[in-house]
Design an enzyme around this catalytic site. Sequence first.
Site, PDB file in Angstrom:
ATOM      1  N   HIS A 121       1.767   4.559  -2.752  1.00 23.13           N
ATOM      2  CA  HIS A 121       1.913   6.003  -2.510  1.00 23.13           C
ATOM      3  C   HIS A 121       3.309   6.468  -2.940  1.00 23.13           C
ATOM      4  O   HIS A 121       3.467   7.514  -3.569  1.00 23.13           O
ATOM      5  CB  HIS A 121       1.742   6.316  -1.019  1.00 23.13           C
ATOM      6  CG  HIS A 121       0.322   6.299  -0.519  1.00 23.13           C
ATOM      7  ND1 HIS A 121      -0.667   7.066  -1.076  1.00 23.13           N
ATOM      8  CD2 HIS A 121      -0.260   5.618   0.503  1.00 23.13           C
ATOM      9  CE1 HIS A 121      -1.811   6.867  -0.415  1.00 23.13           C
ATOM     10  NE2 HIS A 121      -1.595   5.982   0.551  1.00 23.13           N
ATOM     11  N   HIS A 135       0.832  -1.201   0.000  1.00 21.02           N
ATOM     12  CA  HIS A 135       0.000   0.000   0.000  1.00 21.02           C
ATOM     13  C   HIS A 135       0.875   1.264   0.000  1.00 21.02           C
ATOM     14  O   HIS A 135       0.713   2.149  -0.848  1.00 21.02           O
ATOM     15  CB  HIS A 135      -0.912  -0.024   1.242  1.00 21.02           C
ATOM     16  CG  HIS A 135      -1.839   1.136   1.361  1.00 21.02           C
ATOM     17  ND1 HIS A 135      -3.157   1.082   0.953  1.00 21.02           N
ATOM     18  CD2 HIS A 135      -1.655   2.393   1.827  1.00 21.02           C
ATOM     19  CE1 HIS A 135      -3.734   2.252   1.180  1.00 21.02           C
ATOM     20  NE2 HIS A 135      -2.850   3.070   1.712  1.00 21.02           N
ATOM     21  N   GLU A 136       1.823   1.309   0.931  1.00 20.69           N
ATOM     22  CA  GLU A 136       2.663   2.512   1.033  1.00 20.69           C
ATOM     23  C   GLU A 136       3.593   2.630  -0.169  1.00 20.69           C
ATOM     24  O   GLU A 136       3.933   3.736  -0.587  1.00 20.69           O
ATOM     25  CB  GLU A 136       3.454   2.505   2.346  1.00 20.69           C
ATOM     26  CG  GLU A 136       2.597   2.423   3.623  1.00 20.69           C
ATOM     27  CD  GLU A 136       1.501   3.466   3.715  1.00 20.69           C
ATOM     28  OE1 GLU A 136       1.617   4.536   3.085  1.00 20.69           O
ATOM     29  OE2 GLU A 136       0.490   3.201   4.417  1.00 20.69           O
TER      30      GLU A 136
END
Lengths: 506, 506
Positions: free
Chosen positions: A273, A269-270
């Site tokens: 980003h 997920h990160e």
Amino acid sequence: MPSNDIRDVYRQLVLKLEERSRLGGVMGVMHWDQEVIMPKGAADARAKQMAALAGVLHEKSINPRVGNLIDKLTASGTDEFTDAEWCNIREAKREFDLETKIPKELVQEIAELGSRGHQVWAKAREENRFEDFAPILERFISLKTKWAEHAFPDLEPYDANLDIFERGMTMERLSPIFDYLKIELVPLVRSINNSDRKPDDSFLEGDFPIDKQEALGNSISRDMGFNFDKGRMDVSVHPFCGGGHPTDVRITTRYRTNNFIESLFAVIHETGHGLYEQGRMEDSLDLPVSEPLTMAVHESQSLFWERMIAQGKSFSIRYIDKFREVFPGFLKVASADKLFKAINVCRPSFIRVEADELTYPIHIILRYEIEKAMFDGTLMVKDIPEVWNSKMEKYLGIKPSTDTLGVLQDVHWSGGAFGYFPSYTLGAMYACQFYNKMITDLKDVPGRIEQGDFACIRKWLNEKIHQQGRLYSPDQLAKKVTGKALEPGVFINYLKTKYNAIYGLN
Amino acid sequence: MPSNDIRDVYRQLVLKLEERSRLGGVMGVMHWDQEVIMPKGAADARAKQMAALAGVLHEKSINPRVGNLIDKLTASGTDEFTDAEWCNIREAKREFDLETKIPKELVQEIAELGSRGHQVWAKAREENRFEDFAPILERFISLKTKWAEHAFPDLEPYDANLDIFERGMTMERLSPIFDYLKIELVPLVRSINNSDRKPDDSFLEGDFPIDKQEALGNSISRDMGFNFDKGRMDVSVHPFCGGGHPTDVRITTRYRTNNFIESLFAVIHETGHGLYEQGRMEDSLDLPVSEPLTMAVHESQSLFWERMIAQGKSFSIRYIDKFREVFPGFLKVASADKLFKAINVCRPSFIRVEADELTYPIHIILRYEIEKAMFDGTLMVKDIPEVWNSKMEKYLGIKPSTDTLGVLQDVHWSGGAFGYFPSYTLGAMYACQFYNKMITDLKDVPGRIEQGDFACIRKWLNEKIHQQGRLYSPDQLAKKVTGKALEPGVFINYLKTKYNAIYGLN
């Protein structure tokens, strides 16, 4: 104004914008340091240091000379500027207006309430005492309503709050979208709950040494294309993506030894980003035009990798052998299909951050409805816990036994961040819509994922989204990329198809 | 001015000083991050971020409103202020004068030359090409002479440079001190070189896993009293003590697997600096009065622990069993006495940072003599390598075969830091003088060290030095603590007694 002169004015503005971006980067590093590195005894001093730096950033933002440059440029009507340059001017104006329109006392009161609010909230959550937090919440709604009247006098107060996180989004647009999601998802979750078929996910529990989890996360982040020469991966209490610059992107995760999927998915997920940040247009790294567009679009990038890629079956096929190699003994009996189903289990629960793909939007809609009602005066703060709990029961069939498991669970309101929650689900919808388009642009995406060929996916996202910076509005971007503005139906179709298959419905 | 009004002026100054201190702390964290954590791809962006922050600090320093407050306070002649408050006013004035007296263009040219100079120097050192670095050095001497004329018009240019690092120090005071050291130390080193008795230090080599070295360093730092709730220990290319605040003190070391003493002594040295920072007066942590006094006094604290404590025999007695426990097999045949002698071997070498206690001051004196001659015009830059090498031969009996091992070894001149080197040896002399007094104030210091009772030593340093902040000049402080201003004879006596015994001279 002669062409040379107006270009000189623009160059002066660029210098100011770059300075602001660099000082903002310093703040980013300080924030990361606070969450990851800082000795705990430094907390008081750090708060004061960050307040001093925030003060400097504010001074720079309200510098009348900057306002003057912006006025000259917006009045120039010149054809001199490229789209990117106009974007910088427009963004500079939006920020200058926002920073200068709010009376200083109001800014200070909001900052002070935010810092006190966080402490009060943390204690109230620990002690399950909503009544201690209620006065903070009441005061915040009043201050943020006042703030909205200054910041966006033409908007409803809650719309102004939404606009900070998702520019252009309004209740008028959002309410029908969320109503539609609710009508579709609530019965789907109910059917799943009533279904006899329950994928086994018990085998995800085990004993997973942290150093091996870390090496695995690192290697999959690298597979996705995260550049560790321009970034880092560390540990923090709550996973996040931060850092000081597109060449200094820092993602974090956290580890539990009995489950590696949670930590790995936080890394994925990160990393999503992080790829957005690392992928910004290189010639404007210190200028607004290259900045990520909105919270929702940022979230579309993390959720793209987490939900559309890593929760897909091809990803399980790609990595199950690797998982078995890293954690010998684990998953011996499971197939890629079983793994895929286990990491897509749908199970209503109280805590948003632990929610699955299908129930997550329902948590968001609940919060949106409550925020909206707080701002339009139809819901009193004292009544929120009851409304919260009854909505949980109505939408998800479960009722929190304490406010700690309910209305007190999220940090957002303690800092006055209203209108933030919708970004998560808007991001999920964008991610799905982007993915849907990507699989028609690129040949055999599932096959590529099974081969571990993520480069073409990253390249597609980079060209279509990362490199577009702030040139367009979110709707314009969606239209440019997919041919259509935000389309919730794509999201619903995807969820129905996926979960009907997993749970053998219809 | 009425008493209430002048106190209000003081309070306004305090707010400005606190803001500056906090932004300075931010710079400290950014610098630490750059050396320890930052991904290498972020170097360009980081340089720009730190330049932007330095710009802000400079703007704050030259704020005419601050000058106005200082003028009112210094003109007030009031009895209102305590010594600590006067110290804050005095320090504010010193900094304001320094920052405002230098023309902006000169500040910029020095900053630019420093940044370019570092690159040119690093390359020249690598390629052993002094001629490439010479033009930078020439330009720096010219700029730093101009700078001195603005900053301290009453001082000789080199004295002005000295003053930045050791306020009040002048060539008139320092030259006789260094001449005295030279007359005493050069023959002592020669006798040692000619002595038949050579302590064995070959057993210090071995195989020392880094995790064990780290745990050992951490534990000894803790024994000395370093507070890890308000500090950290990490790894960097060059060991240093930095961080953002007295509650956020960060020391670093580096590890080699074939020798643990080097790394451990770096930890002890930096812990000495760290204890000074952590021990500042608590009610003024963000004000100048609590700041460490000068470079030399800071160095006196690191060298106190490294040289006076850890290189003493009692320390070897205390820790030899611990070392054996951590590194089984190592030192099996050595006694505490052999360990003590091995870590005090005197051996002339080319590189200052690797020099021992006895030859180190000679490296410093050589640099001091060259700097002095560069500034008074008696030494041309092109002639420095020859002078360097002939001095090395004359003082230490060895001649560098390359400039990389000679004049190009140190980073200081590449950034324009002239007058810095003497601080190291001034610090060593202060450390010795303080120690000499401490052993008369506290009973049985060697016995306490053997018992690992460092608390009383730390307490003594804390009361006598750390808590005094900037209330006094270095000489005043030495007098207050030891009854006398700086006394080089104490240092020489200590060295002679110690090394005559180790090498069986006289």
